[in-house]
Design a protein around this motif. Structure first.
Motif, PDB file in Angstrom:
ATOM      1  N   HIS A  26       0.804  -1.221   0.000  1.00 24.79           N
ATOM      2  CA  HIS A  26       0.000   0.000   0.000  1.00 24.79           C
ATOM      3  C   HIS A  26       0.840   1.276   0.000  1.00 24.79           C
ATOM      4  CE1 HIS A  26      -3.760  -2.117   0.334  1.00 24.79           C
ATOM      5  NE2 HIS A  26      -3.308  -2.807   1.362  1.00 24.79           N
ATOM      6  N   GLY A  27       2.150   1.151  -0.164  1.00 29.73           N
ATOM      7  CA  GLY A  27       2.999   2.328  -0.308  1.00 29.73           C
ATOM      8  C   GLY A  27       3.344   3.041   0.970  1.00 29.73           C
ATOM      9  N   GLY A  28       3.326   2.341   2.108  1.00 28.29           N
ATOM     10  CA  GLY A  28       3.715   2.947   3.371  1.00 28.29           C
ATOM     11  C   GLY A  28       2.575   2.998   4.365  1.00 28.29           C
ATOM     12  N   PRO A  29       2.842   3.545   5.549  1.00 25.82           N
ATOM     13  CA  PRO A  29       1.839   3.529   6.620  1.00 25.82           C
ATOM     14  C   PRO A  29       0.587   4.328   6.307  1.00 25.82           C
ATOM     15  CG  PRO A  29       3.787   4.797   7.263  1.00 25.82           C
ATOM     16  CD  PRO A  29       4.135   4.083   6.005  1.00 25.82           C
ATOM     17  N   VAL A  30       0.717   5.430   5.546  1.00 22.39           N
ATOM     18  CA  VAL A  30      -0.471   6.224   5.223  1.00 22.39           C
ATOM     19  C   VAL A  30      -1.405   5.428   4.311  1.00 22.39           C
ATOM     20  CG1 VAL A  30      -1.329   8.306   4.105  1.00 22.39           C
ATOM     21  CG2 VAL A  30       0.727   8.421   5.544  1.00 22.39           C
ATOM     22  N   GLY A  31      -0.843   4.851   3.256  1.00 22.50           N
ATOM     23  CA  GLY A  31      -1.657   4.032   2.360  1.00 22.50           C
ATOM     24  C   GLY A  31      -2.250   2.827   3.073  1.00 22.50           C
ATOM     25  N   PHE A  32      -1.481   2.257   3.994  1.00 18.88           N
ATOM     26  CA  PHE A  32      -1.967   1.134   4.779  1.00 18.88           C
ATOM     27  C   PHE A  32      -3.156   1.560   5.635  1.00 18.88           C
ATOM     28  CE2 PHE A  32      -1.443  -1.278   8.903  1.00 18.88           C
ATOM     29  CZ  PHE A  32      -2.035  -2.433   8.452  1.00 18.88           C
ATOM     30  N   GLY A  33      -3.067   2.750   6.239  1.00 17.68           N
ATOM     31  CA  GLY A  33      -4.172   3.251   7.044  1.00 17.68           C
ATOM     32  C   GLY A  33      -5.430   3.454   6.218  1.00 17.68           C
ATOM     33  N   VAL A  34      -5.261   3.972   5.004  1.00 17.98           N
ATOM     34  CA  VAL A  34      -6.415   4.153   4.115  1.00 17.98           C
ATOM     35  C   VAL A  34      -7.044   2.802   3.772  1.00 17.98           C
ATOM     36  CG1 VAL A  34      -7.135   4.916   1.827  1.00 17.98           C
ATOM     37  CG2 VAL A  34      -5.538   6.318   3.162  1.00 17.98           C
ATOM     38  N   ALA A  35      -6.177   1.792   3.503  1.00 17.97           N
ATOM     39  CA  ALA A  35      -6.680   0.461   3.182  1.00 17.97           C
ATOM     40  C   ALA A  35      -7.430  -0.146   4.363  1.00 17.97           C
ATOM     41  CB  ALA A  35      -5.529  -0.446   2.752  1.00 17.97           C
ATOM     42  N   LEU A  36      -6.888   0.039   5.566  1.00 18.65           N
ATOM     43  CA  LEU A  36      -7.574  -0.459   6.761  1.00 18.65           C
ATOM     44  C   LEU A  36      -8.946   0.187   6.914  1.00 18.65           C
ATOM     45  CD1 LEU A  36      -4.926  -0.668   9.637  1.00 18.65           C
ATOM     46  CD2 LEU A  36      -6.207  -2.552   8.621  1.00 18.65           C
ATOM     47  N   LEU A  37      -9.009   1.486   6.650  1.00 18.69           N
ATOM     48  CA  LEU A  37     -10.280   2.185   6.733  1.00 18.69           C
ATOM     49  C   LEU A  37     -11.262   1.615   5.718  1.00 18.69           C
ATOM     50  CD1 LEU A  37     -11.921   4.515   7.979  1.00 18.69           C
ATOM     51  CD2 LEU A  37     -10.981   6.001   6.188  1.00 18.69           C
ATOM     52  N   GLY A  38     -10.768   1.322   4.511  1.00 16.53           N
ATOM     53  CA  GLY A  38     -11.628   0.743   3.483  1.00 16.53           C
ATOM     54  C   GLY A  38     -12.191  -0.602   3.898  1.00 16.53           C
ATOM     55  N   VAL A  39     -11.345  -1.444   4.525  1.00 11.06           N
ATOM     56  CA  VAL A  39     -11.814  -2.741   5.011  1.00 11.06           C
ATOM     57  C   VAL A  39     -12.861  -2.552   6.099  1.00 11.06           C
ATOM     58  CG1 VAL A  39     -11.125  -4.837   6.233  1.00 11.06           C
ATOM     59  CG2 VAL A  39      -9.696  -3.962   4.368  1.00 11.06           C
ATOM     60  N   ALA A  40     -12.586  -1.626   7.023  1.00  9.73           N
ATOM     61  CA  ALA A  40     -13.507  -1.398   8.131  1.00  9.73           C
ATOM     62  C   ALA A  40     -14.862  -0.897   7.649  1.00  9.73           C
ATOM     63  CB  ALA A  40     -12.890  -0.401   9.113  1.00  9.73           C
ATOM     64  N   LEU A  41     -14.865  -0.130   6.546  1.00 11.02           N
ATOM     65  CA  LEU A  41     -16.101   0.461   6.050  1.00 11.02           C
ATOM     66  C   LEU A  41     -16.720  -0.324   4.897  1.00 11.02           C
ATOM     67  CD1 LEU A  41     -15.078   4.240   6.057  1.00 11.02           C
ATOM     68  CD2 LEU A  41     -16.273   2.949   7.843  1.00 11.02           C
ATOM     69  N   ALA A  42     -16.207  -1.533   4.626  1.00  9.69           N
ATOM     70  CA  ALA A  42     -16.633  -2.290   3.448  1.00  9.69           C
ATOM     71  C   ALA A  42     -18.118  -2.625   3.466  1.00  9.69           C
ATOM     72  CB  ALA A  42     -15.809  -3.576   3.327  1.00  9.69           C
ATOM     73  N   ARG A  43     -18.714  -2.711   4.660  1.00 10.37           N
ATOM     74  CA  ARG A  43     -20.137  -3.022   4.749  1.00 10.37           C
ATOM     75  C   ARG A  43     -21.006  -1.787   4.972  1.00 10.37           C
ATOM     76  NH1 ARG A  43     -17.591  -7.439   7.033  1.00 10.37           N
ATOM     77  NH2 ARG A  43     -18.212  -9.459   6.194  1.00 10.37           N
ATOM     78  N   LEU A  44     -20.403  -0.625   4.949  1.00  9.05           N
ATOM     79  CA  LEU A  44     -21.159   0.609   5.140  1.00  9.05           C
ATOM     80  C   LEU A  44     -21.817   1.014   3.822  1.00  9.05           C
ATOM     81  CD1 LEU A  44     -21.772   2.950   7.158  1.00  9.05           C
ATOM     82  CD2 LEU A  44     -19.835   4.151   6.108  1.00  9.05           C
ATOM     83  N   PRO A  45     -23.148   1.140   3.780  1.00 12.06           N
ATOM     84  CA  PRO A  45     -23.818   1.509   2.527  1.00 12.06           C
ATOM     85  C   PRO A  45     -23.387   2.892   2.043  1.00 12.06           C
ATOM     86  CG  PRO A  45     -25.389   0.613   4.110  1.00 12.06           C
ATOM     87  CD  PRO A  45     -24.104   0.835   4.855  1.00 12.06           C
ATOM     88  N   LEU A  46     -23.163   2.988   0.755  1.00 13.89           N
ATOM     89  CA  LEU A  46     -22.852   4.273   0.132  1.00 13.89           C
ATOM     90  C   LEU A  46     -24.165   4.899  -0.311  1.00 13.89           C
ATOM     91  CD1 LEU A  46     -19.760   3.108  -1.935  1.00 13.89           C
ATOM     92  CD2 LEU A  46     -19.751   4.409   0.190  1.00 13.89           C
ATOM     93  N   PRO A  47     -24.413   6.159   0.032  1.00 10.85           N
ATOM     94  CA  PRO A  47     -25.769   6.715  -0.087  1.00 10.85           C
ATOM     95  C   PRO A  47     -26.216   7.041  -1.502  1.00 10.85           C
ATOM     96  CG  PRO A  47     -24.250   8.375   0.727  1.00 10.85           C
ATOM     97  CD  PRO A  47     -23.482   7.095   0.683  1.00 10.85           C
ATOM     98  N   SER A  48     -25.285   7.228  -2.432  1.00 12.56           N
ATOM     99  CA  SER A  48     -25.659   7.756  -3.738  1.00 12.56           C
ATOM    100  C   SER A  48     -25.211   6.813  -4.854  1.00 12.56           C
ATOM    101  CB  SER A  48     -25.007   9.133  -3.928  1.00 12.56           C
ATOM    102  OG  SER A  48     -24.943   9.491  -5.269  1.00 12.56           O
ATOM    103  N   ARG A  49     -26.093   6.585  -5.830  1.00 14.88           N
ATOM    104  CA  ARG A  49     -25.730   5.764  -6.988  1.00 14.88           C
ATOM    105  C   ARG A  49     -24.553   6.395  -7.738  1.00 14.88           C
ATOM    106  NH1 ARG A  49     -29.571   2.142  -9.177  1.00 14.88           N
ATOM    107  NH2 ARG A  49     -28.762   2.677 -11.244  1.00 14.88           N
ATOM    108  N   ARG A  50     -24.575   7.706  -7.884  1.00 14.09           N
ATOM    109  CA  ARG A  50     -23.486   8.394  -8.588  1.00 14.09           C
ATOM    110  C   ARG A  50     -22.169   8.230  -7.847  1.00 14.09           C
ATOM    111  NH1 ARG A  50     -24.421  14.491 -10.429  1.00 14.09           N
ATOM    112  NH2 ARG A  50     -25.988  13.354 -11.666  1.00 14.09           N
ATOM    113  N   LEU A  51     -22.205   8.344  -6.517  1.00 15.33           N
ATOM    114  CA  LEU A  51     -21.002   8.164  -5.712  1.00 15.33           C
ATOM    115  C   LEU A  51     -20.466   6.743  -5.861  1.00 15.33           C
ATOM    116  CD1 LEU A  51     -18.957   9.054  -3.554  1.00 15.33           C
ATOM    117  CD2 LEU A  51     -20.648   8.397  -1.810  1.00 15.33           C
ATOM    118  N   ARG A  52     -21.344   5.751  -5.829  1.00 15.96           N
ATOM    119  CA  ARG A  52     -20.908   4.365  -5.972  1.00 15.96           C
ATOM    120  C   ARG A  52     -20.195   4.156  -7.304  1.00 15.96           C
ATOM    121  NH1 ARG A  52     -26.839   2.008  -4.592  1.00 15.96           N
ATOM    122  NH2 ARG A  52     -27.031   2.894  -2.484  1.00 15.96           N
ATOM    123  N   GLU A  53     -20.831   4.565  -8.389  1.00 17.39           N
ATOM    124  CA  GLU A  53     -20.228   4.354  -9.705  1.00 17.39           C
ATOM    125  C   GLU A  53     -18.856   5.018  -9.787  1.00 17.39           C
ATOM    126  OE1 GLU A  53     -22.248   4.749 -13.354  1.00 17.39           O
ATOM    127  OE2 GLU A  53     -24.217   4.255 -12.533  1.00 17.39           O
TER     128      GLU A  53
END
Length: 299
Positions: A26-53
């Motif tokens: 992930h290119g270092g600790p910052v990228g790793f932190g972003v990836a961890l956040l993505g995993v943690a939020l993987a089940r969080l619904p995204l509110p907008s169809r446009r945002l999802r796409e």
């Protein structure tokens, strides 16, 4: 390097290696932190169809070109409410024709073939000449029937469909959960000092088929911590010890039938029995889709 010669790393060493690998990919600790956040939020619904796409196309297209194959998805891209739903999406049946009645073991998943070969002296050989015994890969499994048989290792990237399917008609007898590490299964990160298929968490499926017994191991990678079975919704792995779930009578399965799911990238290992005249339909680095043949037996 054989498993017997490999190091037996401590839990602390494994944790350090997991962190080192995750930072590297992930290119270092910052990228790793972003990836961890993505995993943690993987089940969080995204509110907008446009945002999802926009998010899905940008994230996957940039990091994993050519990106997602929207033409084969079972629904439009904007209709997947979460990242987890997108990872575990289905594929339209017409995009995966399943051959009927052929004497073949089919690929159980989409992905790239890491390795394929024969089981010799109870061992399989994977990338970087790292050898594994079947006993270390498949604890609690009687592996005698697979001596002289064949194996295939298929790596799933994040853009692949993450459903796993039966490789032949038959019956599912048992699923064994083996707790373990979350080392990266990405080929460039595999190291003999940290044999991922021995150390990582995995779920082992035992089938009987008209061609003989078959075992399939779903090996978890970084960020992958949940394996579900559509046919057995009560399947609950335990965190600290090997547990087996057996079905009596066994669950009947058809080739190409969806049997399990896991999240993000990971690996599936298929081991099949010996027979005269078996031909292998794939080679290392081949792109394969579920339902395509791995091994063909004499008719």
């Amino acid at each position: 390097m054989t498993p017997e010669a490999a190091l037996n790393p401590s839990r602390r060493a494994i944790r350090r290696e997991q962190r080192r690998q995750a930072w590297a990919i992930h290119g270092g600790p910052v990228g790793f932190g972003v990836a961890l956040l993505g995993v943690a939020l993987a089940r969080l619904p995204l509110p907008s169809r446009r945002l999802r796409e926009r998010l899905y196309r940008t994230a996957f297209g940039k990091k994993y070109p050519p990106g997602l194959n929207e033409a084969e998805m079972d629904r439009p891209l904007a209709e997947y409410p979460t990242l987890n739903a997108l990872f575990t999406r289905g594929v339209r049946p017409e995009c995966r024709p399943i051959p009927a009645g052929t004497p073949q073991f089919l690929s159980p998943c989409d992905g790239t073939v890491q390795d394929v070969g024969r089981v010799e002296k109870g061992r399989i050989l994977t990338l970087k000449r790292i050898e594994y015994t079947l006993e270390s890969l498949l604890p609690g499994t009687d592996t005698a029937a697979f001596e002289g048989g064949h194996f295939a290792v298929v790596f799933l990237s994040p853009i692949d469909c993450h459903r796993v399917f039966a490789p032949q008609d038959g019956a599912l007898h048992e699923a064994t959960h083996v707790p373990g590490a979350r080392l990266l299964v990405h080929p460039p990160f595999q190291r003999p000092e940290f044999p991922v298929y021995t150390l990582n968490e995995r779920v082992i499926f035992r089938f009987t088929t008209p061609l003989g017994p078959c075992v399939m191991a779903m090996v978890a990678g970084w960020g992958v911590g949940n394996v579900t079975l559509p046919a057995a919704p009560d399947f609950r792995p335990r965190a600290r010890r090997v547990t087996a779930t057996a079905w009596s009578p066994p669950l009947p399965v058809r080739r190409g039938e969806w049997v399990a799911t896991f999240e993000l990238g990971s690996t599936v290992v298929v081991v099949v029995p010996p027979a005269d005249g078996v031909t292998c339909a794939v080679s290392p680095n081949d792109k394969v889709r579920y339902g395509e043949p791995l091994f063909t037996y004499p008719g």
